[in-house]
Scaffold this motif. Sequence first.
Motif, PDB file in Angstrom:
ATOM      1  N   GLU A   1       1.014  -1.206   0.015  1.00 23.55           N
ATOM      2  CA  GLU A   1       0.006   0.053   0.065  1.00 23.55           C
ATOM      3  C   GLU A   1       0.872   1.176   0.000  1.00 23.55           C
ATOM      4  O   GLU A   1       0.701   2.208  -0.799  1.00 23.55           O
ATOM      5  CB  GLU A   1      -0.815   0.047   1.270  1.00 23.55           C
TER       6      GLU A   1
ATOM      7  N   SER B   1       1.809   5.859   4.020  1.00 24.11           N
ATOM      8  CA  SER B   1       0.759   5.234   3.271  1.00 24.11           C
ATOM      9  C   SER B   1      -0.587   5.908   3.502  1.00 24.11           C
ATOM     10  O   SER B   1      -1.056   6.248   4.479  1.00 24.11           O
ATOM     11  CB  SER B   1       0.739   4.017   4.155  1.00 24.11           C
TER      12      SER B   1
ATOM     13  N   GLU C   1      -4.544   4.761   1.923  1.00 23.72           N
ATOM     14  CA  GLU C   1      -5.555   3.985   1.534  1.00 23.72           C
ATOM     15  C   GLU C   1      -6.113   4.365   0.014  1.00 23.72           C
ATOM     16  O   GLU C   1      -6.016   3.815  -1.179  1.00 23.72           O
ATOM     17  CB  GLU C   1      -6.340   3.240   2.177  1.00 23.72           C
TER      18      GLU C   1
ATOM     19  N   ALA D   1      -3.511   4.658  -2.678  1.00 20.44           N
ATOM     20  CA  ALA D   1      -3.177   3.389  -3.280  1.00 20.44           C
ATOM     21  C   ALA D   1      -4.191   2.872  -4.248  1.00 20.44           C
ATOM     22  O   ALA D   1      -3.943   2.213  -5.191  1.00 20.44           O
ATOM     23  CB  ALA D   1      -2.644   2.573  -1.990  1.00 20.44           C
ATOM     24  N   LYS D   2      -5.549   2.697  -3.700  1.00 15.63           N
ATOM     25  CA  LYS D   2      -6.573   2.198  -4.554  1.00 15.63           C
ATOM     26  C   LYS D   2      -6.749   3.274  -5.853  1.00 15.63           C
ATOM     27  O   LYS D   2      -6.921   2.397  -6.868  1.00 15.63           O
ATOM     28  CB  LYS D   2      -7.759   2.651  -3.620  1.00 15.63           C
TER      29      LYS D   2
END
Lengths: 258, 426
Positions: free
Chosen positions: A11, A49, A51, A54-55
């Motif tokens: 991620e 990081s 999410e 990253a998605k």
Amino acid sequence: MNVWTYDKTFEGFLTLVFDCYEMKTFPDKIVGNITDQACIFPRNYDVVSNEPKAKRVWNGLHKKISNESCQMLYHVFLSEIPDIELSILNYIRKTFESKVNIELNFGDKYILEMFKINKKVSREAHRIIMFVRFQKTADDIYYASFDPKYNVLPLVINHFEYRFADQKWVIYDTRRNYGFYYDLKNTSEIKFTTNSIDNKTGKIDANIMDKDEQLFQELWKSYFNSMCIKERINPKLHMQLLPKRFWKYLIEKQTSIS
Amino acid sequence: MNEDVLKKLEILAGAAKYDVSCASSGSNRNNTGKGIGNTSPMGICHSFTEDGRCISLLKIMLTNHCMYDCAYCANRRSNDIKRTAFSVNQLTELTISFYRRNYIEGLFLSSGVVKSPDHTMSLMTRVAKELRTLHRFNGYIHLKSIPGASPEFIREAGLYADRLSVNIEIPTETNLKMLAPDKDYTSIFSPMNSIRQGILANKEDGKKFRSTPKFVPAGQSTQLIIGATPDNDNQILTLASHLYKQQQLKRVYYSGYIPINTNDSRLPVLDKPPLVRENRLYQSDWLMRFYFFRADEIVNDKHPNLDLEIDPKLSYALRNPWLFPIDVNKAAYELILRVPGIGVKSAKLIIMARHYGRVNSGQLQKMGVVMKRARYFITCNELSSPKINELKPENMKQLFLEKPVIKKKDKYAGQLKLFTDNHFSN
């Protein structure tokens, strides 16, 4: 030298890709933020990081290349080969910046290289499936140690959950010191602080062993030895198929008879 | 489970080891309702013996008592060996316990013939049935069907097994009758036919009803013993090709004859098993199954035996020089596969890569093509290398022969041995 750090998770890495495009700059070196690689250069940027970021990268990749190629990137990431992050970043840039789909262009040495590393990682994962040996404990948990070259344990959990759905089991990566425990319902990541496992042989302590475990190990060894046809013995082939680095946890290759 | 089982295991595994089949592939049985196990369509090996064979299944005999007297078999009636038998419970517990420890993919059960082929078949089926129903075992089960067993017993076995196999053993019927007086080709091919018909009927039913139970989903296989009889490679590969095409077998295994019963005058005296020949047969088998070769392209009446020095694909190329050189940037997949040094994997990579541009020799090498061989048979962009037709095929074989490495202690290996054990055993 443009040095970036991240948290060593997939991620985190995808977030890094996002930040590259947002900041319109690309690192020359990527290292973990807990210093695992000595680096004499100052760090320029620390990726946090995230999410959603990253998605977005992950979904963006799926629009450009097949699911298999996306999985390939994850596998290659798990290889933990030094500087592999740069190669994956390079591949992702090629993917995003090309008008045509490049995933099958095996004439390109970088693309072929990714394909080959993916093969190696998948083979190592398959070797867990082949060579893991469970030992039954007195409280009905099947335990196995493994020492994989690449960080492939996450890739095989599905296989074992499905196959051994009606038994509790633990598979432990002794090199990276973490493992997975399946309790008949869920699988969770675990980390031993103290353990009753012999690190050399992967054997569990005799006092927590199921009463029949020793016998089954003997039966298996005896079966293994009876299967060999002496007239055909071929040590070279044997070593090639069953590399020595796996022997330490393989019951049939342990000579000690207690 | 006790010491008794340990003794039985040694005897009955030792008795089963000469069967070379150990595949666990071709089936996709699911783990239903949290039972134990499943099968993997590609098969999984769990260990490798010191002779370099895969251990995937618990390969074992139910009993080594046998009423037949086949010359090539370790368990024949006239041999004076320890005889024993497993009970159904012992065998199912052993299978399940090994499986749970990830030692094996499942069970490969074979048996000596006791009382009658049908009686033996029903005993073996009971083991498979109990594993499936009582223990809810969804791993792989391979049952050997006994020559001469009747169709209804085969059908019952097929309901629980993933694979069934009938071993032909000897590639021609006359030689089979000489070595195995209790068998003939009818007793072998009739079970084979009923399995094939069962599979076909099951496929038809499967189209009509979703709930059709599986019947031998991984198909059937057989084994041929190589070198126990004077049958040539042409006879062997023609038979194999027939078995793949007409009988729709999944696999034919070749087993180099190992002299087990040394004092039988019907059998040849061999120094060691014909392993090179066995290997060449497997290579030919691969050519037939994955490289679109016909049996008569590999061996025929003019060349009835395989060349032991070079592999069958190279040998084919040298016999058919007019097909080459092949242009890897234009030729069809099937033709690229005919080039020595190019395998299925690299051929596929070439086909995909050439969509993006011309492929050159450096790229070929990276893709895994063995250029040392392939260079004489291909053209690609700039590759400058003499081609097969310039070099003359008859001069080329020498190029590919591996230089013999003579180890010091083998230096006298070629010398005639005057006092070998064989001299005294006959």
